[in-house]
Design an enzyme around this catalytic site. Structure first.
Site, short mmCIF file in Angstrom:
data_model
loop_
_atom_site.label_atom_id
_atom_site.label_comp_id
_atom_site.label_asym_id
_atom_site.label_seq_id
_atom_site.Cartn_x
_atom_site.Cartn_y
_atom_site.Cartn_z
N LYS A 1 0.85 -1.20 0.00
CA LYS A 1 0.00 0.00 0.00
C LYS A 1 0.88 1.25 0.00
CE LYS A 1 -3.00 2.62 3.14
NZ LYS A 1 -3.60 2.63 4.51
N ASP B 1 -2.40 10.57 3.91
CA ASP B 1 -3.84 10.30 4.01
C ASP B 1 -4.52 11.36 4.86
OD1 ASP B 1 -6.35 9.19 4.04
OD2 ASP B 1 -5.85 7.67 5.55
N LYS C 1 -9.69 13.52 8.47
CA LYS C 1 -9.21 13.17 9.80
C LYS C 1 -9.06 14.43 10.66
CE LYS C 1 -6.21 9.38 8.17
NZ LYS C 1 -6.69 8.24 8.96
N ASP D 1 1.71 6.32 5.88
CA ASP D 1 0.66 5.48 5.29
C ASP D 1 1.13 4.79 4.01
OD1 ASP D 1 -1.80 4.41 5.87
OD2 ASP D 1 -2.92 5.86 4.68
N ASP E 1 -12.05 7.58 4.23
CA ASP E 1 -10.82 7.33 4.98
C ASP E 1 -10.44 5.85 4.99
OD1 ASP E 1 -8.60 8.06 6.45
OD2 ASP E 1 -9.64 8.03 8.38
N GLU F 1 -9.43 4.14 2.42
CA GLU F 1 -8.97 4.18 1.02
C GLU F 1 -7.92 3.14 0.70
OE1 GLU F 1 -5.57 5.39 2.93
OE2 GLU F 1 -7.61 6.04 3.39
N ARG G 1 -7.67 -0.05 1.35
CA ARG G 1 -8.17 -1.32 0.83
C ARG G 1 -8.68 -1.17 -0.60
NH1 ARG G 1 -12.29 -1.85 5.65
NH2 ARG G 1 -10.56 -0.66 6.53
#
Length: 462
Positions: free
Chosen positions: A230, A235, A242, A253, A312, A314, A316
């Site tokens: 990933k 993010d 967030k 991330d 949020d 995102e 996956r």
């Protein structure tokens, strides 16, 4: 500040032989029984040294110069196999060797190396560091190889997003591929729409275009190993933004991508007999007029439709397209790594990453590799009873099940929907960060599970 490029770090080791200063790694029993160098023992007793775990006592010569050091291992050295990492941060600068130690040569050398890591790229003043002579019975080449992979992952995660956005992560990926003469392919921007629609959807709001990075190395006919990581360079949470406190570490991330790259380095550097493929979807989850929205429904590469119930969640989404792409080739082993859920951290904390797999033999092998390398892992279940939670009202599946229960498991079940041809698949939900200093880590960006994975893959192709 120039963006990060793939480079080999200076080694924390030396090869000066007799010109190095001695370190006596000892337990309290060594002090009590007097089974160490007489001069060192005399100094230890005069100083009241107890050989507590991680303690350091410098030893002078008769002329008053630095003559060596005592390093405490505590009463049970096996509880902290990489305790020698503290030496790399507490010894004075200079060249050292370990004279005695109830630890294996590989453990003490790898521990020192792991602890020697410093991320001082943004510091105006850089301090000098000690070096250690690797014992002759240690596998120096493999220790340096593992350190290179770990340090690459740590460097990439620690670098802030202004110097590690999608463009810079691609540059580092290209540098890694060039170093090991691997083939590379990149699909970016609007070219993602047709074949990688979820990657495009998540990253389209950023000024830096989303992209899918692919590396191939090795020989056809060898065991097919595919690694997916990933790569969310930052993010914000998207339109489900967030709070500020939750954004502080979001440069990490892309920790899944960083760890996959570190693992790939180890595999390629060891020239393992594998057919290696590395796939990294790279995005920045930003906010603009064209950002994806809660309630949107998108079709994935696999054809499954996904209802967006939280922007949020995102990671996956981009992994779904990447895993579907990887699975089309039906590799012998498919590994994905991602900083995916807070639920995994609630369950196991920051230092123990969970993994998910239906392959019982693989799970056993990974557990054994974890124990053999002291690289912690813990298996969590792909519990089919929670499949109902990822169903969506208006689409095939949702990216954010309601209720917040078993979040790490439902995320893994979501990803499982995109792996149908591969029989040996494991998903790693890593944190990618060490919140506090440990003997083998100064804290910050962290490599997790890749030493265990490297050990498993290396054993499987011998």
């Amino acid at each position: 500040m120039a963006p990060y490029q793939f480079i080999e770090r200076p080694t924390p080791f030396n090869s000066k032989g007799g010109s190095t200063l001695p370190i006596f790694a000892v337990t309290p029993a060594h002090i009590e029984t007097g089974t160490i160098d007489p001069i060192a023992l005399d100094w230890a007793k005069k100083a009241g040294y107890k050989a507590e775990s991680g303690s350091l006592l410098l030893i002078p010569t008769e002329e008053g110069h630095l003559g060596g050091a005592l390093f405490g291992l505590g009463t049970n050295p096996s509880e902290q196999p990489y305790i020698t990492g503290k030496l790399a941060r507490t010894l004075p600068a200079g060249d050292w060797h370990i004279e005695t130690a109830p630890l294996t040569a590989n453990r003490l050398s790898l521990g020192f190396g792991l602890g020697s890591y410093r991320f001082d790229r943004y510091k105006s003043e850089k301090s000098s560091a000690p070096t250690l002579m690797i014992p002759r019975d240690a596998d120096g080449a493999d220790i340096k190889r593992q350190l290179a992979g770990v340090f690459l992952a740590r460097d990439l995660i620690n670098t802030p997003t202004n110097d590690m956005g999608p463009n810079e992560l691609e540059a580092a990926f290209r540098g890694l591929a060039a170093h090991y003469k691997a083939e590379i392919n990149v699909v970016s921007g609007d070219d993602l729409r047709q074949n990688f629609p979820l990657v495009h959807t998540v990253g389209r709001a950023s000024a830096d275009a989303p992209r899918l990075l692919e590396l191939r190395w090795g020989k056809k006919g060898h065991r097919k190993i595919t690694l997916v990581g990933k790569g969310v360079c930052f993010d914000t949470g998207g339109l489900d933004i967030k709070p500020a406190s939750s954004m502080l570490l979001m440069k990490k991330d892309m920790g899944g991508a960083a760890n996959v790259m570190g693992l790939a380095l180890m595999i390629m550097d060891a020239k393992l007999k594998v057919d290696l493929r590395v796939i990294i979807p790279v995005v920045e989850n930003s906010i603009s007029a064209n950002a994806f929205r809660p309630g949107d429904i998108y079709r994935s590469r696999k054809g499954l439709t996904v209802q967006i119930d939280n922007t949020d969640a995102e990671g996956r989404l981009i992994l779904a397209d990447a895993l579907a792409y990887a699975d089309e080739d039906a590799p012998d082993l498919l590994i994905d790594m991602a900083t995916l859920t807070g639920a995994a951290r609630v369950a196991l904390g920051p230092d123990l990453p969970p993994f998910f797999t239906d392959d019982v033999e693989l799970a056993q092998d990974l557990t054994e590799a974890s124990l053999e390398t002291d690289d912690p892992l813990w298996r969590l279940p792909l519990y089919g009873g929670y499949e109902k939670d990822i169903r969506a009202k208006f689409a095939d599946i949702t990216n954010a099940p309601a209720g917040g229960m078993a979040g790490a498991i439902t995320a893994a079940l979501f990803l499982k929907r995109f792996v149908s041809n591969t029989t040996s698949w494991a998903h790693f939900d890593i944190y990618g960060w060490a919140p506090s200093e440990r003997p083998h880590s100064p804290g910050g960006g962290e490599a997790q599970a890749i030493r265990a994975l490297y050990h498993h893959i290396r054993q499987s192709v011998r």
